[in-house]
Scaffold this motif. Sequence first.
Motif, short mmCIF file in Angstrom:
data_model
loop_
_atom_site.label_atom_id
_atom_site.label_comp_id
_atom_site.label_asym_id
_atom_site.label_seq_id
_atom_site.Cartn_x
_atom_site.Cartn_y
_atom_site.Cartn_z
N THR A 85 0.95 -1.06 0.06
CA THR A 85 -0.01 -0.15 -0.07
C THR A 85 0.96 1.37 0.07
OG1 THR A 85 -1.92 -1.06 0.87
CG2 THR A 85 -1.63 1.36 1.38
N PHE A 86 0.64 2.01 -0.92
CA PHE A 86 1.40 3.49 -1.09
C PHE A 86 0.85 4.45 -0.60
CE2 PHE A 86 2.32 0.22 -4.31
CZ PHE A 86 3.70 0.17 -4.48
N GLY A 87 1.41 5.09 0.61
CA GLY A 87 0.85 6.18 1.28
C GLY A 87 1.94 7.32 1.47
N VAL A 113 -4.48 7.11 -0.55
CA VAL A 113 -3.64 6.11 -0.34
C VAL A 113 -4.00 4.99 -1.04
CG1 VAL A 113 -3.51 4.16 1.29
CG2 VAL A 113 -3.35 6.52 2.10
N ILE A 115 -3.75 1.21 -2.74
CA ILE A 115 -3.56 -0.17 -2.71
C ILE A 115 -3.16 -0.80 -3.99
CG2 ILE A 115 -4.42 -2.59 -1.54
CD1 ILE A 115 -6.49 -0.48 -0.37
N VAL B 61 1.92 6.71 5.54
CA VAL B 61 1.43 5.91 6.37
C VAL B 61 2.57 5.07 7.08
CG1 VAL B 61 -0.30 5.57 4.72
CG2 VAL B 61 1.22 4.23 4.19
N GLN B 82 5.40 -3.35 6.62
CA GLN B 82 4.12 -3.36 6.09
C GLN B 82 3.90 -4.82 5.61
OE1 GLN B 82 1.78 -2.12 2.40
NE2 GLN B 82 2.72 -0.04 3.32
#
Lengths: 250, 250
Positions: A85-87, A113, A115, B61, B82
């Motif tokens: 997941t890129f955040g 965000v 996924i 995140v 993660q």
Amino acid sequence: MDREKQLRDFLLKGDKTYMPRVSVDCVIFGFHEDQLKVLLLRWKDGRWCLPGGFVKWDESVDDSAVRTLQERTALNNIYLQQFHTFGAPDRERGKKLKGIPDSKKSWMHDRFVSIGYYALVEFSKVNPIPDWLSDACHWWDLHKVPALIYDHNEMVEKALEKLRLSLNDHPVGYNLLQEKFTMPELQRLYETILDKRLDRRNFQKKMLSLGILERLKERKTGGAHKAPFLYRFDKKKYERAMKQGLKLGF
Amino acid sequence: MDREKQLRDFLLKGDKTYMPRVSVDCVIFGFHEDQLKVLLLRWKDGRWCLPGGFVKWDESVDDSAVRTLQERTALNNIYLQQFHTFGAPDRERGKKLKGIPDSKKSWMHDRFVSIGYYALVEFSKVNPIPDWLSDACHWWDLHKVPALIYDHNEMVEKALEKLRLSLNDHPVGYNLLQEKFTMPELQRLYETILDKRLDRRNFQKKMLSLGILERLKERKTGGAHKAPFLYRFDKKKYERAMKQGLKLGF
């Protein structure tokens, strides 16, 4: 409904259908005859991106990735693997809304965000078709991927890294090779994914030790050399290894 | 500020600081003397949960997971990995807001997608402390984890599965064992994580083949048996393997 009104409705009322702040993106790798490619869409404004979309309030994020891929590229029945997941805080969607007067009121106008999901398919077996937002949908050579929107180049890199690592503990090849294949054909699949040459003897030894291959009585015919053995996957053992991991040692 | 007003402000104005719809949850595994545990918090209402929290608008995140863990348990300098994003459609936060009159107006009152992180630490070296929302913060035996809120039991299971799979392509042990350790001590670490016995000879052969161990000239003293060899990790090779994967074969 014309395209502009459709887009405007989506930007201003889409949050009745979709969750804000969360998106999904799909990195679809395609294998065919010793080539590895990635599927990209071109928006009508000319920029290239991964097929991605949003999560309906009443669907799981995994289901939204499958639906998104189907709606944007017409690819069906693809097994998608969530990989990261890129955040980063600067993942802003607002930038692409210019030209739409009230776009600041849009649910799209702020950080998302995303996924990431990946899949590996036999690209000659599928026929991707762009959706109404895009004017092209092509397979690109992995060495020639253009500059993509946002962090999509990073997504492709990360997905490739995860795909390569997955070879350490998961089998690959089913649905990518013919039902019956030779050891050199299987080796070329691994070499193409890893983008490097492998030692023939070590490769064969390792593959046979995994216990997922069945050697057939018939041999491949037609070549100039001694006819090589044909193999096929033991489907039960292959599927168990997909679920539990190959456990190469532990 | 009393606790009730603090909670009310958080519920009604928290979205000025935090992104709605996205949360983070941390599965912290603790190893000590052949035991594997998981860190849980108890809310003041008596229910147990993983340490989790929200994402500030201006932080990544990944950073929010580190900050959340620090704020909720006082654990510092933990490397978080993660591992999966949980996005079932019934992940509602609204349920826990009962008792707060305007809670339907809260940014918390609706579905959240949660990004899961895990870590493995030496639990005798850290001293977790609960935050203002919780009245306890304990290490629980993995076989005795109680019913947790939402999907947190599923998160623990999934994190454990990923931790075990990671042994196939990543080293483990640095910061968990003494600087110098014996092969049986390393084997017990693996056996504890995997929750099964391993063959001594195969384990030793495999470990030595990874090229991350250095055998020392000194031996362990004090036991009744022949003094066993001492090992330590080659830090450079260990760190390279953490980044690139062990590549057990490819």
